[in-house]
Design a protein around this motif. Structure first.
Motif, PDB file in Angstrom:
ATOM      1  N   LEU A 273       0.826  -1.205   0.000  1.00 10.22           N
ATOM      2  CA  LEU A 273       0.000   0.000   0.000  1.00 10.22           C
ATOM      3  C   LEU A 273       0.860   1.255   0.000  1.00 10.22           C
ATOM      4  O   LEU A 273       1.998   1.250   0.452  1.00 10.22           O
ATOM      5  N   SER A 274       0.283   2.326  -0.482  1.00 10.34           N
ATOM      6  CA  SER A 274       0.980   3.618  -0.541  1.00 10.34           C
ATOM      7  C   SER A 274       1.177   4.197   0.863  1.00 10.34           C
ATOM      8  O   SER A 274       0.338   3.992   1.748  1.00 10.34           O
ATOM      9  N   GLU A 276       0.606   7.047   1.658  1.00  8.85           N
ATOM     10  CA  GLU A 276      -0.504   7.967   1.901  1.00  8.85           C
ATOM     11  C   GLU A 276      -1.644   7.300   2.641  1.00  8.85           C
ATOM     12  O   GLU A 276      -2.520   7.973   3.187  1.00  8.85           O
ATOM     13  N   CYS A 307      -9.003   2.864  -1.935  1.00  5.65           N
ATOM     14  CA  CYS A 307      -7.801   3.229  -2.684  1.00  5.65           C
ATOM     15  C   CYS A 307      -6.588   3.282  -1.777  1.00  5.65           C
ATOM     16  O   CYS A 307      -6.676   3.644  -0.600  1.00  5.65           O
ATOM     17  N   SER A 308      -5.453   2.930  -2.370  1.00  2.00           N
ATOM     18  CA  SER A 308      -4.153   3.137  -1.728  1.00  2.00           C
ATOM     19  C   SER A 308      -3.612   4.431  -2.309  1.00  2.00           C
ATOM     20  O   SER A 308      -3.142   4.468  -3.448  1.00  2.00           O
ATOM     21  N   GLY A 309      -3.708   5.505  -1.504  1.00  2.00           N
ATOM     22  CA  GLY A 309      -3.467   6.814  -2.086  1.00  2.00           C
ATOM     23  C   GLY A 309      -4.596   7.113  -3.044  1.00  2.00           C
ATOM     24  O   GLY A 309      -5.758   7.218  -2.635  1.00  2.00           O
ATOM     25  N   ASP A 310      -4.265   7.196  -4.335  1.00  2.00           N
ATOM     26  CA  ASP A 310      -5.314   7.425  -5.316  1.00  2.00           C
ATOM     27  C   ASP A 310      -5.580   6.191  -6.174  1.00  2.00           C
ATOM     28  O   ASP A 310      -6.481   6.186  -7.004  1.00  2.00           O
ATOM     29  N   SER A 324      -3.041  -5.881  -4.196  1.00  2.00           N
ATOM     30  CA  SER A 324      -2.698  -5.781  -2.775  1.00  2.00           C
ATOM     31  C   SER A 324      -3.068  -7.039  -2.002  1.00  2.00           C
ATOM     32  O   SER A 324      -3.221  -7.001  -0.778  1.00  2.00           O
TER      33      SER A 324
END
Length: 808
Positions: A273-274, A276, A307-310, A324
């Motif tokens: 995952l990001s 963010e 979402c992971s970030g965007d 993911s």
């Protein structure tokens, strides 16, 4: 939904209650049980064997010959090809005569010259798993000769519940909810369940942001040190009983929590995952996501994404994303337990054709308190299986949710009145307490606290509580009573009576067929009829994406049915009575105006050029409508060409029927617009003469009916006078009819148009109309002199409208 008898026993003591008794009582009080069956019944015929000796096969390198003790007093020789079999093992043995899943019957046979008297089984051969790499090795403590089912304690029953019976009960989509019902039915205690969050570290909570109102609550828990290990036997057996394939501890616990509490959840590989963090938002049109089943999904703005970030990593409430997912090397997880808007999940699942166990539950309006309890339950179960697992930070809990629990007042007298039986207040209170409602007394009223899991869509009014009392008290215990009541005729309904008379007239002598269609109208049809830009009532949740608008009038609903019916027959006559919806004329509550309409369509092959003037469908539909008005006791309207032409009407062959001084026509008759006819497929071999009509039933109801009365046989003979009038082609025939009536001074009893002529002899741009006129008097016998007087008056009157009486 499938339930496991043993699984239910984890939550409530079922001793002394057979599966059959449980199913019967559950059906009578809660939900219909469709079937009960033993779990893995074939394991009762497969026995525990002890491999006492393993020898090489004399004629096959990959086979071995095992001597197996199955407790019968005789050692069996069995040829086996599994690489992991060895002396000293306890194994599952299907002896001669045993029937395995798939109808495979074990027989004594020779394999490469060596007699084999049974089969040492793998889990896949027994249909309790996918592993076929070797034989199933049983625990050392398994007793030789016992059926495997008994030796491993696998006696269980699968209970199949009718899903429709629990659609309104989100709390029953897990074993604990059903166990709560059983505790209430059999008056037993529901065992406590620890769902509190275990001790966590003091790190920063995982970043999560919710940017959509469609996610009221989102709980995220960071987990370190978790490994995708094989699940313990107890967990695997429970999952297998409800048709869930065991995979590993992480996936299996996720499924177990969902099937136990009814709360779906999902684990992400946190390392993928990001930084963010997680963002919950609505999709952008055109975005795509590849889900765990390997399918790329094209998204629309109504879909909800995790979402992971965007970057999308999951389709909220339905399925996670491929990018993911948790793998064998994953050791840092993010556990997601959330609450999503039911309608959003249902619409997306229907649109993409993907219904999952998770979406089925989210669609039922889950308790928003449940996510934190489910997260704590998952964390505790994982800690029990993997003591080294760590939770580096407290769970992140975001979202604008509110507790739906509320209080209702309930009168014991009201309960007794509605149920029709004497249920004491103490018994009412006892039943509600057993169902885990909070109850307090205030005078003669019970104040009932509805818990959140019952408050989202199930228990909203006092009558819902009375239903709860009735089903646990048992409706079968309510004594039968003879129903008594006064019979009164229903009030007269003028609208319904008129509709029935219209249907009888059209379906009878007129030989029309009634159509019953939905009030939805497709975008394609609106484009063809030129109505796409007109205001329409929009559907929030359309059954079909391309049918998101309600019709403004009924006639367009007949158009798609013309070509298919014309393909099968030459003469197609259709009618429908229904409602149209006009949002521009909404009432003070914002409800659109409803207009009640009759629509007709008559299609036949094109009329021959030399056919009679009235052989066309337009004239015949006008005749059908005129006859209908006469049958209803209503005066026929005045037909005019001056009206605002509907988009579906022919530009020149269109008539409006006006009643009295009304500015708008109450009926419109027209040939179908030629371009629309072609768009509907009525061209080529299906080219047709099509006339259509729409009549306002509201306008007909506003008319005063002409009373039916006896007309005596005339005392004096009538005379027939034929008149022919030449006039401008665009002059309506109604002007001529009015001139005849005025000239007749009450003597014109019947007026019939029998010929229409256009030709060089009367000049360009003109037409000739010929009428039979029947003159009769109630006071005398008419003579030629009376006829001549009539003709003179008529000649003068018709000249006033630009006409000329043709003679001779």
């Amino acid at each position: 939904m499938l339930l496991s008898y043993r699984w239910l026993g984890r939550h409530v003591d079922l001793s002394g209650i057979s599966p059959e008794e449980l199913a019967e009582n559950l059906t009578l009080s809660t939900a219909e049980v469709e079937a009960i069956r033993p779990f893995a019944p074939h394991l009762a015929d497969v026995v525990v064997g002890h491999v006492t000796q393993r020898d090489a096969h004399p004629d096959a390198d990959k086979l071995c010959v095992c001597t197996v003790d199955v407790g019968s007093g005789e050692q069996l020789r069995i040829v086996c090809g599994a690489p992991n079999v060895d002396a000293g093992m306890k194994v599952a043995v299907a002896t001669t005569g045993t029937v395995l899943p798939g109808g495979i019957k074990i027989k004594k046979s020779k394999i490469r010259g060596v007699e084999s008297r049974g089969m040492i089984c793998s889990v896949r051969e027994l249909e309790i798993g996918d592993d076929h790499s070797g034989i199933w090795v049983l625990p050392e403590e398994a007793v030789i000769g016992e059926p495997v089912r008994a030796a491993l304690g696998l006696e269980d029953w699968v209970i199949e519940l009718d899903n429709k019976s629990i659609t309104h009960r989100p709390d029953l989509w897990g074993h604990r909810g059903i166990a709560g019902e059983l505790a209430a039915i059999f008056e037993r205690e529901l065992r406590p369940l620890d769902t509190s969050m275990p001790e966590t570290g003091y790190g920063a909570p995982y970043p999560i942001r919710v940017d959509s109102p469609d996610c009221p609550r989102y709980v995220g828990l960071s987990i370190d040190g978790a490994r995708a290990l094989p699940s313990p036997a107890w967990l695997q057996w429970l999952l297998l009983a409800v048709d869930q394939r065991p995979i590993d501890q992480i996936v299996d616990l996720s499924n177990f929590v969902m099937l136990d509490l009814g709360q779906p959840n999902h684990t992400f590989d946190r390392g993928a995952l990001s930084p963010e963090g997680i963002v919950v938002r609505n999709a952008r049109a055109g975005e795509t996501l590849t889900t765990l089943d390997g399918t790329e999904r094209k998204l629309v703005a109504a879909d909800l994404l995790i979402c992971s970030g965007d970057a999308p990593v999951a389709l909220a409430g339905i399925m996670g994303g491929e990018g993911s997912k948790v793998g064998e090397a994953t050791d840092s997880l993010l556990l997601e337990v959330a609450n999503f808007a039911p309608a959003v999940v249902r619409r997306t699942a229907m649109r993409i054709g993907l219904r999952t166990d998770a979406s089925a539950r989210f669609e039922k309006s889950l308790d928003p308190n449940l996510p934190m309890r489910a997260a704590g339950y998952f964390a505790r179960l994982l800690s029990d299986l993997q003591p080294d697992v760590r939770f580096p930070a407290a769970p992140t809990d975001v979202g604008a949710w509110t507790d739906p629990a509320h209080t209702l007042s309930l009168s014991g007298d009201r309960v007794r009145a509605l149920l029709g039986t004497e249920v004491p207040d103490d018994a009412i209170e006892s039943i509600l307490l057993r169902l885990r409602f909070g109850v307090s007394r205030s005078g003669g009223t019970l104040e009932v606290r509805v818990p959140a899991e019952r408050a989202t869509k199930d228990i909203t009014i006092a009558e819902d509580l009375i239903e709860e009392v009735g089903r646990i008290h048992r409706y079968g215990e309510i004594p039968e009573q003879i129903l008594r009541g006064a019979i009164a005729p229903p009030p007269y309904d003028a609208r319904r009576t008129m509709v029935r008379r219209i249907k009888d007239r059209l379906a009878g002598g007129a030989r029309f067929h009634e159509v019953l269609s939905y009030s939805f109208v497709s975008d394609e049809l609106l484009a063809k009829t030129g109505q796409a830009d007109e205001p329409h009532v929009r559907l929030v949740n359309p059954v079909v994406e391309q049918e998101s608008r309600m019709r403004r009038s009924v006639l367009p609903s007949l158009f798609p049915r013309l070509a298919p019916n014309r393909r099968n027959r030459d003469d197609v006559r259709l009618f429908e009575i229904g409602k149209g919806y006009r949002p521009e004329h909404a009432n003070e509550r914002g409800e659109p105006q409803e207009v009640h309409l009759l629509a007709l369509a008559w299609a036949t092959p094109p009329v021959a050029k030399k056919a009679a003037f009235d052989a066309n469908r337009l004239s015949q539909v006008q005749g059908v409508v005129t006859d209908l008005f006469r049958a209803l006791g209503l005066r026929a309207p005045e037909w005019r060409t001056e009206l605002e032409r509907p988009t579906w009407a022919h530009p020149t062959r269109c008539l409006g029927g006006f009643f009295g001084d009304e500015p708008e026509p109450g009926a419109v008759i027209a040939d179908l617009e030629p371009g629309l006819a072609r768009a509907l497929g009525l061209d080529g071999e299906l080219a047709s003469d099509v006339a259509v009509c729409e009549v306002s039933i509201d306008a007909l109801l506003a008319l005063a009916p002409e009373p039916f009365h006896y007309t005596p046989i005339p005392r004096y003979p009538a005379i027939k006078v034929d008149v022919a009038v030449a006039l401008d082609a665009d002059r309506p025939a109604a002007d001529v009819v009015r001139a005849i009536e005025k000239a007749g001074k009450g003597l014109a009893k019947e007026i019939e148009l029998f010929d229409v002529y256009r030709g060089d002899s009367i000049g360009a741009g003109r037409k000739s109309l010929a009428y039979h006129v029947l003159l009769a008097s109630d006071a005398k016998t008419l003579t030629d002199t009376d006829a001549q007087k009539f003709l003179k008056r008529f000649e003068r009157l018709v000249a006033e409208v630009g006409g000329e009486l043709r003679r001779g």
